[in-house]
Design a protein around this motif. Structure first.
Motif, PDB file in Angstrom:
ATOM      1  N   MET A 269       0.853  -1.167   0.000  1.00 33.08           N
ATOM      2  CA  MET A 269       0.000   0.000   0.000  1.00 33.08           C
ATOM      3  C   MET A 269       0.901   1.232   0.000  1.00 33.08           C
ATOM      4  SD  MET A 269      -2.510   1.091   3.120  1.00 33.08           S
ATOM      5  CE  MET A 269      -1.430   0.379   4.333  1.00 33.08           C
ATOM      6  N   PRO A 270       1.032   1.871  -1.134  1.00 35.39           N
ATOM      7  CA  PRO A 270       1.928   3.021  -1.235  1.00 35.39           C
ATOM      8  C   PRO A 270       1.417   4.253  -0.496  1.00 35.39           C
ATOM      9  CG  PRO A 270       1.529   2.056  -3.397  1.00 35.39           C
ATOM     10  CD  PRO A 270       0.571   1.431  -2.439  1.00 35.39           C
ATOM     11  N   GLU A 271       2.286   4.802   0.333  1.00 31.66           N
ATOM     12  CA  GLU A 271       2.002   6.082   0.980  1.00 31.66           C
ATOM     13  C   GLU A 271       2.296   7.177  -0.040  1.00 31.66           C
ATOM     14  OE1 GLU A 271       4.219   8.810   4.232  1.00 31.66           O
ATOM     15  OE2 GLU A 271       3.807   6.760   4.876  1.00 31.66           O
ATOM     16  N   ILE A 272       1.347   8.093  -0.245  1.00 32.70           N
ATOM     17  CA  ILE A 272       1.578   9.144  -1.230  1.00 32.70           C
ATOM     18  C   ILE A 272       1.775  10.516  -0.594  1.00 32.70           C
ATOM     19  CG2 ILE A 272       0.470   7.934  -3.130  1.00 32.70           C
ATOM     20  CD1 ILE A 272      -1.936   9.807  -2.694  1.00 32.70           C
TER      21      ILE A 272
ATOM     22  N   PRO B 193     -12.737   6.458  -7.999  1.00 30.61           N
ATOM     23  CA  PRO B 193     -11.391   6.845  -7.567  1.00 30.61           C
ATOM     24  C   PRO B 193     -11.414   7.414  -6.149  1.00 30.61           C
ATOM     25  CG  PRO B 193     -11.787   7.584  -9.809  1.00 30.61           C
ATOM     26  CD  PRO B 193     -13.101   7.087  -9.277  1.00 30.61           C
ATOM     27  N   HIS B 194     -10.513   6.911  -5.314  1.00 27.83           N
ATOM     28  CA  HIS B 194     -10.499   7.325  -3.909  1.00 27.83           C
ATOM     29  C   HIS B 194      -9.109   7.115  -3.317  1.00 27.83           C
ATOM     30  CE1 HIS B 194     -11.211   2.984  -3.871  1.00 27.83           C
ATOM     31  NE2 HIS B 194     -10.587   2.997  -2.702  1.00 27.83           N
ATOM     32  N   PHE B 195      -8.956   7.587  -2.088  1.00 27.85           N
ATOM     33  CA  PHE B 195      -7.721   7.363  -1.341  1.00 27.85           C
ATOM     34  C   PHE B 195      -8.085   7.037   0.100  1.00 27.85           C
ATOM     35  CE2 PHE B 195      -8.565  11.897  -1.422  1.00 27.85           C
ATOM     36  CZ  PHE B 195      -8.421  12.294  -0.097  1.00 27.85           C
ATOM     37  N   HIS B 196      -7.114   6.500   0.821  1.00 29.98           N
ATOM     38  CA  HIS B 196      -7.308   6.082   2.201  1.00 29.98           C
ATOM     39  C   HIS B 196      -6.536   7.022   3.118  1.00 29.98           C
ATOM     40  CE1 HIS B 196      -9.095   2.210   1.012  1.00 29.98           C
ATOM     41  NE2 HIS B 196      -8.343   2.410  -0.068  1.00 29.98           N
TER      42      HIS B 196
ATOM     43  N   HIS C 116      -4.782  19.212  -4.668  1.00 31.55           N
ATOM     44  CA  HIS C 116      -4.083  18.140  -5.397  1.00 31.55           C
ATOM     45  C   HIS C 116      -5.005  17.171  -6.131  1.00 31.55           C
ATOM     46  CE1 HIS C 116      -0.351  19.465  -3.620  1.00 31.55           C
ATOM     47  NE2 HIS C 116      -0.947  19.476  -2.444  1.00 31.55           N
ATOM     48  N   LYS C 117      -6.222  17.595  -6.434  1.00 34.09           N
ATOM     49  CA  LYS C 117      -7.196  16.696  -7.074  1.00 34.09           C
ATOM     50  C   LYS C 117      -6.662  16.121  -8.389  1.00 34.09           C
ATOM     51  CE  LYS C 117     -11.558  17.357  -6.615  1.00 34.09           C
ATOM     52  NZ  LYS C 117     -12.949  17.837  -6.685  1.00 34.09           N
ATOM     53  N   SER C 118      -6.065  16.967  -9.227  1.00 31.95           N
ATOM     54  CA  SER C 118      -5.575  16.464 -10.521  1.00 31.95           C
ATOM     55  C   SER C 118      -4.442  15.453 -10.324  1.00 31.95           C
ATOM     56  CB  SER C 118      -5.140  17.613 -11.428  1.00 31.95           C
ATOM     57  OG  SER C 118      -4.070  18.319 -10.854  1.00 31.95           O
ATOM     58  N   GLU C 119      -3.579  15.676  -9.356  1.00 28.96           N
ATOM     59  CA  GLU C 119      -2.490  14.735  -9.085  1.00 28.96           C
ATOM     60  C   GLU C 119      -3.046  13.411  -8.554  1.00 28.96           C
ATOM     61  OE1 GLU C 119       1.106  16.979  -7.221  1.00 28.96           O
ATOM     62  OE2 GLU C 119      -0.740  18.135  -6.880  1.00 28.96           O
ATOM     63  N   LEU C 120      -4.076  13.484  -7.726  1.00 28.12           N
ATOM     64  CA  LEU C 120      -4.704  12.266  -7.217  1.00 28.12           C
ATOM     65  C   LEU C 120      -5.343  11.467  -8.341  1.00 28.12           C
ATOM     66  CD1 LEU C 120      -6.188  13.778  -3.980  1.00 28.12           C
ATOM     67  CD2 LEU C 120      -4.665  11.796  -4.068  1.00 28.12           C
ATOM     68  N   LEU C 121      -6.027  12.157  -9.243  1.00 23.95           N
ATOM     69  CA  LEU C 121      -6.633  11.461 -10.376  1.00 23.95           C
ATOM     70  C   LEU C 121      -5.567  10.848 -11.291  1.00 23.95           C
ATOM     71  CD1 LEU C 121      -9.555  13.889 -11.172  1.00 23.95           C
ATOM     72  CD2 LEU C 121      -9.737  11.568 -10.239  1.00 23.95           C
ATOM     73  N   GLU C 122      -4.450  11.538 -11.456  1.00 25.53           N
ATOM     74  CA  GLU C 122      -3.344  10.973 -12.241  1.00 25.53           C
ATOM     75  C   GLU C 122      -2.789   9.729 -11.548  1.00 25.53           C
ATOM     76  OE1 GLU C 122      -0.363  10.083 -14.966  1.00 25.53           O
ATOM     77  OE2 GLU C 122      -2.269  11.143 -15.166  1.00 25.53           O
TER      78      GLU C 122
ATOM     79  N   LYS D 181       2.790   8.482  -7.756  1.00 18.20           N
ATOM     80  CA  LYS D 181       3.830   9.446  -7.421  1.00 18.20           C
ATOM     81  C   LYS D 181       3.498  10.113  -6.089  1.00 18.20           C
ATOM     82  CE  LYS D 181       5.138  10.524 -12.144  1.00 18.20           C
ATOM     83  NZ  LYS D 181       5.332  11.569 -13.139  1.00 18.20           N
ATOM     84  N   PRO D 182       4.532  10.451  -5.302  1.00 17.61           N
ATOM     85  CA  PRO D 182       4.280  11.197  -4.064  1.00 17.61           C
ATOM     86  C   PRO D 182       3.635  12.548  -4.380  1.00 17.61           C
ATOM     87  CG  PRO D 182       6.548  10.395  -4.154  1.00 17.61           C
ATOM     88  CD  PRO D 182       5.949  10.160  -5.502  1.00 17.61           C
ATOM     89  N   ILE D 183       2.815  13.012  -3.466  1.00 22.04           N
ATOM     90  CA  ILE D 183       2.150  14.305  -3.593  1.00 22.04           C
ATOM     91  C   ILE D 183       2.576  15.181  -2.430  1.00 22.04           C
ATOM     92  CG2 ILE D 183      -0.063  15.504  -3.659  1.00 22.04           C
ATOM     93  CD1 ILE D 183      -1.252  13.016  -4.983  1.00 22.04           C
TER      94      ILE D 183
END
Length: 85
Positions: free
Chosen positions: A1-4, A22-25, A61-67, A79-81
């Motif tokens: 599980m990658p930490e971003i 699309p989501h994140f934890h 950072h919505k666009s980076e999250l979607l990428e 990629k890290p954000i």
């Protein structure tokens, strides 16, 4: 599980093989939540202060999250954000 990303004790993760939407934890202390990228719907529980910080970070950072979501669905590493400062 990658930490971003990580900021103010909040840790953001994205999993490699996930389901839509699309989501994140988010992990913060003993709390855990899942937040959708497009509309910020939360499943789980976070203290109000932490949730407000996560929403502020999401807006930036919505666009980076979607990428990153696109990358994960293509079996690439996210990629890290930049953290919230």
């Amino acid at each position: 599980m990658p930490e971003i990303s990580r900021f103010y004790g909040i840790i953001i993760y994205m999993y490699m093989s996930e389901h839509n939407p699309p989501h994140f934890h988010v992990w913060y202390e003993e709390y855990q939540a899942t937040i959708t990228i497009e509309d910020g719907i939360i499943k789980g529980e976070l203290p109000r202060r932490a949730l407000n910080l996560v929403y502020e970070w999401l807006d930036l950072h919505k666009s980076e999250l979607l990428e990153n979501w696109r990358r994960l669905t293509s079996f690439e590493s996210p990629k890290p954000i930049k953290p919230l400062e």
